[in-house]
Design an enzyme around this catalytic site. Sequence first.
Site, PDB file in Angstrom:
ATOM      1  N   GLY A 158      39.512  32.969  31.917  1.00 32.59           N
ATOM      2  CA  GLY A 158      40.812  32.997  32.133  1.00 32.59           C
ATOM      3  C   GLY A 158      41.082  31.468  33.170  1.00 32.59           C
ATOM      4  O   GLY A 158      41.021  30.193  32.054  1.00 32.59           O
ATOM      5  N   ARG A 159      41.036  31.819  34.268  1.00 29.38           N
ATOM      6  CA  ARG A 159      41.372  30.175  34.969  1.00 29.38           C
ATOM      7  C   ARG A 159      39.616  29.132  34.733  1.00 29.38           C
ATOM      8  O   ARG A 159      40.442  28.184  35.070  1.00 29.38           O
ATOM      9  CB  ARG A 159      41.448  30.176  36.305  1.00 29.38           C
ATOM     10  CG  ARG A 159      42.771  31.603  37.060  1.00 29.38           C
ATOM     11  CD  ARG A 159      43.167  31.536  38.063  1.00 29.38           C
ATOM     12  NE  ARG A 159      41.636  33.235  38.191  1.00 29.38           N
ATOM     13  CZ  ARG A 159      41.019  33.386  39.417  1.00 29.38           C
ATOM     14  NH1 ARG A 159      41.742  32.962  40.303  1.00 29.38           N
ATOM     15  NH2 ARG A 159      39.883  34.476  38.958  1.00 29.38           N
ATOM     16  N   GLU A 212      49.956  33.576  30.982  1.00 32.78           N
ATOM     17  CA  GLU A 212      51.291  33.805  30.795  1.00 32.78           C
ATOM     18  C   GLU A 212      51.782  31.820  31.650  1.00 32.78           C
ATOM     19  O   GLU A 212      51.213  31.743  32.533  1.00 32.78           O
ATOM     20  CB  GLU A 212      52.568  34.650  32.013  1.00 32.78           C
ATOM     21  CG  GLU A 212      53.398  34.349  32.155  1.00 32.78           C
ATOM     22  CD  GLU A 212      55.005  33.961  30.751  1.00 32.78           C
ATOM     23  OE1 GLU A 212      54.060  34.464  29.382  1.00 32.78           O
ATOM     24  OE2 GLU A 212      55.842  34.293  30.897  1.00 32.78           O
ATOM     25  N   ASN A 236      36.334  40.747  32.326  1.00 31.63           N
ATOM     26  CA  ASN A 236      36.681  39.798  32.889  1.00 31.63           C
ATOM     27  C   ASN A 236      36.748  39.567  34.149  1.00 31.63           C
ATOM     28  O   ASN A 236      36.651  40.601  34.710  1.00 31.63           O
ATOM     29  CB  ASN A 236      38.150  40.227  32.462  1.00 31.63           C
ATOM     30  CG  ASN A 236      39.750  39.059  33.142  1.00 31.63           C
ATOM     31  OD1 ASN A 236      40.534  39.443  33.137  1.00 31.63           O
ATOM     32  ND2 ASN A 236      38.900  37.491  32.545  1.00 31.63           N
ATOM     33  N   GLY A 237      36.970  38.645  34.757  1.00 30.92           N
ATOM     34  CA  GLY A 237      36.857  38.018  36.602  1.00 30.92           C
ATOM     35  C   GLY A 237      35.733  37.117  36.322  1.00 30.92           C
ATOM     36  O   GLY A 237      34.206  37.401  36.656  1.00 30.92           O
ATOM     37  N   ASP A 238      36.526  35.980  37.131  1.00 30.66           N
ATOM     38  CA  ASP A 238      35.363  34.902  37.798  1.00 30.66           C
ATOM     39  C   ASP A 238      34.080  34.195  36.502  1.00 30.66           C
ATOM     40  O   ASP A 238      33.826  33.538  37.067  1.00 30.66           O
ATOM     41  CB  ASP A 238      34.610  34.902  38.651  1.00 30.66           C
ATOM     42  CG  ASP A 238      35.743  35.608  39.755  1.00 30.66           C
ATOM     43  OD1 ASP A 238      36.874  35.169  39.846  1.00 30.66           O
ATOM     44  OD2 ASP A 238      35.556  36.975  40.761  1.00 30.66           O
ATOM     45  N   PRO A 257      44.346  36.289  27.858  1.00 31.94           N
ATOM     46  CA  PRO A 257      45.751  35.829  28.151  1.00 31.94           C
ATOM     47  C   PRO A 257      46.328  35.184  29.328  1.00 31.94           C
ATOM     48  O   PRO A 257      45.998  35.856  30.431  1.00 31.94           O
ATOM     49  CB  PRO A 257      46.726  36.928  28.045  1.00 31.94           C
ATOM     50  CG  PRO A 257      45.539  38.281  28.278  1.00 31.94           C
ATOM     51  CD  PRO A 257      44.212  37.266  27.931  1.00 31.94           C
ATOM     52  N   CYS A 294      48.203  43.398  34.704  1.00 26.14           N
ATOM     53  CA  CYS A 294      49.354  43.088  35.670  1.00 26.14           C
ATOM     54  C   CYS A 294      50.178  42.844  36.723  1.00 26.14           C
ATOM     55  O   CYS A 294      50.688  44.193  36.716  1.00 26.14           O
ATOM     56  CB  CYS A 294      50.565  41.711  34.887  1.00 26.14           C
ATOM     57  SG  CYS A 294      51.530  40.888  35.753  1.00 26.14           S
TER      58      CYS A 294
HETATM   59  C1  LIG Z   1      48.143  31.883  35.251  1.00 23.30           C
HETATM   60  C2  LIG Z   1      48.448  32.876  34.586  1.00 23.30           C
HETATM   61  C3  LIG Z   1      48.795  34.242  33.692  1.00 23.30           C
HETATM   62  C4  LIG Z   1      48.162  35.236  33.869  1.00 23.30           C
HETATM   63  N1  LIG Z   1      48.986  35.510  31.980  1.00 23.30           N
HETATM   64  C5  LIG Z   1      47.840  37.573  31.946  1.00 23.30           C
HETATM   65  C6  LIG Z   1      48.842  37.571  30.544  1.00 23.30           C
HETATM   66  O1  LIG Z   1      50.020  36.938  30.576  1.00 23.30           O
HETATM   67  N2  LIG Z   1      48.484  38.825  30.356  1.00 23.30           N
HETATM   68  C7  LIG Z   1      47.397  39.416  31.365  1.00 23.30           C
HETATM   69  O2  LIG Z   1      46.625  40.563  30.583  1.00 23.30           O
HETATM   70  N3  LIG Z   1      46.907  38.916  32.121  1.00 23.30           N
HETATM   71  C8  LIG Z   1      47.070  37.652  32.565  1.00 23.30           C
HETATM   72  N4  LIG Z   1      46.412  36.473  33.850  1.00 23.30           N
HETATM   73  C9  LIG Z   1      45.611  37.586  33.827  1.00 23.30           C
HETATM   74  C10 LIG Z   1      43.677  36.547  33.052  1.00 23.30           C
HETATM   75  O3  LIG Z   1      43.914  37.411  31.834  1.00 23.30           O
HETATM   76  C11 LIG Z   1      42.687  37.274  33.737  1.00 23.30           C
HETATM   77  O4  LIG Z   1      42.636  38.372  33.664  1.00 23.30           O
HETATM   78  C12 LIG Z   1      42.476  37.191  35.466  1.00 23.30           C
HETATM   79  O5  LIG Z   1      42.778  35.000  35.500  1.00 23.30           O
HETATM   80  C13 LIG Z   1      40.987  37.446  35.435  1.00 23.30           C
HETATM   81  O6  LIG Z   1      40.249  36.073  34.799  1.00 23.30           O
HETATM   82  P1  LIG Z   1      39.406  35.040  35.093  1.00 23.30           P
HETATM   83  O7  LIG Z   1      38.698  35.329  36.488  1.00 23.30           O
HETATM   84  O8  LIG Z   1      38.836  34.480  34.673  1.00 23.30           O
HETATM   85  O9  LIG Z   1      40.552  34.353  35.877  1.00 23.30           O
HETATM   86  C14 LIG Z   1      47.143  35.253  34.309  1.00 23.30           C
HETATM   87  C15 LIG Z   1      46.451  34.962  34.830  1.00 23.30           C
HETATM   88  C16 LIG Z   1      46.634  33.070  35.330  1.00 23.30           C
HETATM   89  C17 LIG Z   1      46.373  32.679  36.136  1.00 23.30           C
END
Ligand SMILES: Cc1cc2nc3c(=O)[nH]c(=O)nc-3n(C[C@H](O)[C@H](O)[C@H](O)COP(=O)(O)O)c2cc1C
Length: 328
Positions: A233-234, A21, A209-211, A19, A105
Site C-alpha cells: 500500500g503506502r 481511495e 498486508n501491512g508495512d 486498494p 476500513c
Molecule cells: C490513502 C489510503 C487509502 C486507502 N483506501 C483503501 C480502500 O479503498 N480499500 C481498502 O481495502 N483499503 C484501503 N486502504 C488500506 C490499504 O489498502 C492497506 O490495507 C493499508 O495501507 C496497509 O498496507 P500498507 O502498510 O502497505 O500501507 C487505504 C490506505 C491508504 C493509505
Amino acid sequence: MVSGNIWTQLERPMRILAPMEDVTDTVFRQIVGSLAPPDLYFTEFLRADLFQPRFAGRMQRRLEFSEAERPIIAQIWGNDTRDYGVAAARLAQLGYDGIDINMGCPAPKLVKKGCCAGLIRTPLKAAELYAAACEGAQGVPVSIKTRIGLDTPETEDWIGFLLQLRPAALTVHGRTAAEMSDPPADWSQVRLAVELRNRISPSTVMVGNGDIRSESELQAAAAASGVEGVMIGRGIFEDLLAFRRSGASWVEQPREVVLETFIRHIELHRIYWQGERNFEILKKFARAYLHGLPDFDSLYREVMRYHDHDSLVALLQRSVQQPFPELK
Ligand SMILES: Cc1cc2nc3c(=O)[nH]c(=O)nc-3n(C[C@H](O)[C@H](O)[C@H](O)COP(=O)(O)O)c2cc1C
C-alpha cells in the site's frame, strides 16, 4: 477477462497493489504498471449502493479500466445485501477479474454505520453480504479484505469465521481497526490466519498486508507467513518502483524521468477525469514523485501553490532544465 478463478492462476507469491481511495484510480494504476507492474491490481473501494439504477451514471467513470490494468479486482463496501447483488452483477458484466468486499476500513463514520471494519461486530451480516455478492457475481470469484479485529486481535474468531464462508481469497491486514495505520503490522497474526486457512478452508488463497515496501520484503514476508500473495500500500509512495524485480529505485531515477512521469500523471488525470475529480488530489502524489530530487523542499513548496493542470505542468516542464535553488 481471465476465465476461471484468477486467484489460483497467478505466480506465487502474488505481488499486489493495495486498494487506496483517491490513489489507485485508473490513472495511477496505469502509471505504476508502466514503471514496474504488480501481478494484480485493485480499484479504490466503491460504494455498493451507488450501483442501484436510481444513481445511473454516478459510478461510470470510476468503473472504467484499461486492458493494461489486468488482472483487476473491484472492491465494494456497504451493508445492504440488495446493493451487493446489484453491484456484483454489474462488476461481473463489466469484466472485472474478481470482486472484493471491504471489511477492514477503520474510518469511524463507516464503522459506526456497520460498514467495512464495522462488520467485524456483525459476522452474520458479513456472511449475508458475502452470499449476496456471490449470487450477483455469476461465477466471478469473490474475496474479502479485512483486519485482525476491531479493538483487539480476534484472529481465531473473526478470520476463522470468514474462512468458513470459503471465500476465493482473504486479505489479512495485520492490525486491528483501532490501530488504524500506526503500530507496526503484526505478521504473526497473518501467519496464524494461514494456519486457520489450512485447517478450515484449504482452497482459500491468503494475502498478507501491512508495512511491506519492496520486492525483497514481500518475498520474505510471504516465506515467513505462508501467504500466497502480499499487498503493498503506502510503500508505493516511498518507491514508485516498489514492484521492480531488480534495478534502481525511484529516487535514483534521472531528474527528467521523475518530472516527465509526474507530468504524464497530471495529463492523464486531466484527460481521464474531465473535471469530475478535484485537481487538488494530484498534489498528494507530489511527494511520491519528487522526494528524491535535490531541490525537493523548494519545488514541493512551489507545487503546493498551484491550482490547475496547465500551470502545474508548465512549472514541472521548466524545472526539468532549471532546478530550484535548494532551501537552506
Ligand atoms: C490513502 C489510503 C487509502 C486507502 N483506501 C483503501 C480502500 O479503498 N480499500 C481498502 O481495502 N483499503 C484501503 N486502504 C488500506 C490499504 O489498502 C492497506 O490495507 C493499508 O495501507 C496497509 O498496507 P500498507 O502498510 O502497505 O500501507 C487505504 C490506505 C491508504 C493509505
